[in-house]
Design a protein around this motif. Sequence first.
Motif, PDB file in Angstrom:
ATOM      1  N   UNK A  55      12.432   5.231  -4.278  1.00  8.12           N
ATOM      2  CA  UNK A  55      11.651   5.634  -5.450  1.00  8.12           C
ATOM      3  C   UNK A  55      10.444   6.462  -5.019  1.00  8.12           C
ATOM      4  N   UNK A  56       9.787   6.066  -3.945  1.00  8.01           N
ATOM      5  CA  UNK A  56       8.639   6.816  -3.452  1.00  8.01           C
ATOM      6  C   UNK A  56       9.054   8.188  -2.933  1.00  8.01           C
ATOM      7  N   UNK A  57      10.246   8.302  -2.368  1.00  7.19           N
ATOM      8  CA  UNK A  57      10.746   9.617  -1.958  1.00  7.19           C
ATOM      9  C   UNK A  57      10.863  10.541  -3.164  1.00  7.19           C
ATOM     10  N   UNK A  58      11.297  10.012  -4.289  1.00  8.99           N
ATOM     11  CA  UNK A  58      11.507  10.840  -5.478  1.00  8.99           C
ATOM     12  C   UNK A  58      10.218  11.127  -6.230  1.00  8.99           C
ATOM     13  N   UNK A  76       5.561  16.223  -4.408  1.00  9.41           N
ATOM     14  CA  UNK A  76       4.552  16.984  -3.658  1.00  9.41           C
ATOM     15  C   UNK A  76       5.191  18.158  -2.929  1.00  9.41           C
ATOM     16  N   UNK A  77       6.431  18.001  -2.469  1.00 11.86           N
ATOM     17  CA  UNK A  77       7.128  19.113  -1.812  1.00 11.86           C
ATOM     18  C   UNK A  77       7.397  20.246  -2.793  1.00 11.86           C
ATOM     19  N   UNK A  78       7.726  19.914  -4.039  1.00 11.86           N
ATOM     20  CA  UNK A  78       8.004  20.951  -5.037  1.00 11.86           C
ATOM     21  C   UNK A  78       6.835  21.911  -5.180  1.00 11.86           C
ATOM     22  N   UNK A  79       5.619  21.379  -5.162  1.00 11.58           N
ATOM     23  CA  UNK A  79       4.440  22.218  -5.397  1.00 11.58           C
ATOM     24  C   UNK A  79       3.675  22.527  -4.105  1.00 11.58           C
ATOM     25  N   UNK A  80       4.246  22.172  -2.957  1.00 11.28           N
ATOM     26  CA  UNK A  80       3.651  22.540  -1.684  1.00 11.28           C
ATOM     27  C   UNK A  80       2.373  21.814  -1.334  1.00 11.28           C
ATOM     28  N   UNK A  84       1.356  19.320   0.802  1.00  8.37           N
ATOM     29  CA  UNK A  84       1.755  18.485   1.939  1.00  8.37           C
ATOM     30  C   UNK A  84       0.768  17.365   2.214  1.00  8.37           C
ATOM     31  N   UNK A  85      -0.468  17.493   1.729  1.00 10.14           N
ATOM     32  CA  UNK A  85      -1.475  16.454   1.959  1.00 10.14           C
ATOM     33  C   UNK A  85      -1.445  15.379   0.887  1.00 10.14           C
ATOM     34  N   UNK A  86      -0.498  15.474  -0.063  1.00  3.83           N
ATOM     35  CA  UNK A  86      -0.351  14.481  -1.117  1.00  3.83           C
ATOM     36  C   UNK A  86       0.958  13.711  -0.915  1.00  3.83           C
ATOM     37  N   UNK A  87       0.994  12.489  -1.476  1.00  5.44           N
ATOM     38  CA  UNK A  87       2.231  11.716  -1.497  1.00  5.44           C
ATOM     39  C   UNK A  87       2.627  11.087  -0.187  1.00  5.44           C
ATOM     40  N   UNK A 109       0.858  -1.184   0.000  1.00  5.20           N
ATOM     41  CA  UNK A 109       0.000   0.000   0.000  1.00  5.20           C
ATOM     42  C   UNK A 109       0.894   1.234   0.000  1.00  5.20           C
ATOM     43  N   UNK A 110       0.773   2.046  -1.049  1.00  2.00           N
ATOM     44  CA  UNK A 110       1.643   3.205  -1.198  1.00  2.00           C
ATOM     45  C   UNK A 110       0.807   4.448  -1.483  1.00  2.00           C
ATOM     46  N   UNK A 111       1.366   5.635  -1.227  1.00  2.00           N
ATOM     47  CA  UNK A 111       0.640   6.848  -1.611  1.00  2.00           C
ATOM     48  C   UNK A 111       0.523   6.944  -3.125  1.00  2.00           C
ATOM     49  N   UNK A 112      -0.480   7.657  -3.593  1.00  2.00           N
ATOM     50  CA  UNK A 112      -0.582   7.927  -5.015  1.00  2.00           C
ATOM     51  C   UNK A 112       0.614   8.736  -5.488  1.00  2.00           C
ATOM     52  N   UNK A 113       1.118   8.402  -6.677  1.00  2.00           N
ATOM     53  CA  UNK A 113       2.240   9.120  -7.258  1.00  2.00           C
ATOM     54  C   UNK A 113       1.784  10.542  -7.617  1.00  2.00           C
ATOM     55  N   UNK A 114       2.665  11.504  -7.378  1.00  2.00           N
ATOM     56  CA  UNK A 114       2.419  12.902  -7.739  1.00  2.00           C
ATOM     57  C   UNK A 114       3.359  13.233  -8.896  1.00  2.00           C
ATOM     58  N   UNK A 115       2.792  13.483 -10.073  1.00  2.00           N
ATOM     59  CA  UNK A 115       3.593  13.755 -11.273  1.00  2.00           C
ATOM     60  C   UNK A 115       3.466  15.239 -11.605  1.00  2.00           C
TER      61      UNK A 115
END
Length: 471
Positions: A374-377, A383-387, A389-392, A71-77
Amino acid sequence: MASHSSSPSASDASDRPESYDLVVRAQRAFVDGAFRPAALVIRDGIIRAVADIEAPFDATDDLTLPDDQVLIPGIVDTHVHVNEPGRTDWEGFASATRAAAAGGVTTIIDMPLNSIPPTTTPEALELKRAAAARQATVDVGFWGGAIPSSLGGLRALHEAGVFGFKAFLSPSGVDEFPHLSTVELHQALAELAEFDGLLIVHAEDPRVLADHENAGGTGYDAFVASRPESSELTAIEHVIEGLRMTGARAHILHLSAASALPAIRAAKAEGLRLTVETCPHYLSFAAEGIPDGATQYKCCPPIRDESNREALWQALLDGDIDLIASDHSPSTRELKLAHGGDFGLAWGGISGLQVSFPAVWSTARAQQIPLERVLEWMCVGTSALVGLSQKGVLTAGADADFVAFAPDESFTVDADHLEHKNKLTAFEGSELTGVVHATWLAGAPVFSLEPVVDAAGLRGTLLNPVLINAS
């Protein structure tokens, strides 16, 4: 910033202290940067708790993932060209967001080109929002564009809700999105520094490109030579100079040239606010394996040699590169393939949104790089790039966007079976490891390979589009 719902509050808990919409249990859930057994507890599109895997809850649905799935967070592209409106025959929000969901991506940030009009005014942004609102399967946000005519008006577009501004330092390939000169680049950075806006940069220097321009043709080596590493390094040095002058923030898109890493490392050590991404195709392929005439691999900057690919991986591990985003840049089959394999005439862009996550994981796994990195990247860094915080992340208060992923299951990429509008990708025929079995957005399934079985029986696919606004 609008989200699916507000975070849990005391009154919310007292109103319905034990009633939840969904509980998902997994022996391996990515929580606080590591995998452990956990139960994800969801109500109203929000993760209300991350609990012990055996903890009892009163929930409408209670699912347990098979042991071979994590179970992983949804990817943020954060780098997707949807191309709607104006060039919807290239992609479009319906097909792009379906492909995203099928690839475990629950949030995309759309680039301001190659749509017509480009997202360089608040009015153009509203056209994008209207198009996406009718069709989106996953969450969608938007970048604005910094072009010569929009300088001086960036604050208005920022206040309208874009996450930042894309600039090209060399010709973009479409007339409606001209590039910035070095002087204009520095003007844009100074303007953005006034309200702490973010500039994201296609960094290739046009003078270096002009010095290496060739007549095209089918030779891949000749194409790479026409866009040398020095074009990236020179352009990145111009960005660094502008950051030093203005104190602004900038992000280097799709880094291809490992020779630029020392300058990037030095700029970060100096304290300049610079972040960098690379892309799945630069990490998966090498020039030595690309045949002449194989224009499905054409992108700008180009895929370089094997030693360069290895250096990009090492830079990710060292933290010099901050994140990985797809740079999904599709076109019609005719634009990509109809020129007899001539790299000078073919459209430059890799279509890979649906397979980006398994492609990166496959190569990482072969190098014994853990899935956590990979999940960190691809979740945390993006999600950190675009602020967002509730994603990823899978944590209480975060949006309930998550994926059931089988990290050891393999498949062969067949473009005909992808959700992309144009069935063409450089990853065609690749043997990849890692299969997305189901994707949830705000606690509702938006993709599944098979029906999800729970105590209530079968759940079908439910599309739950929500647009993200940066305001």
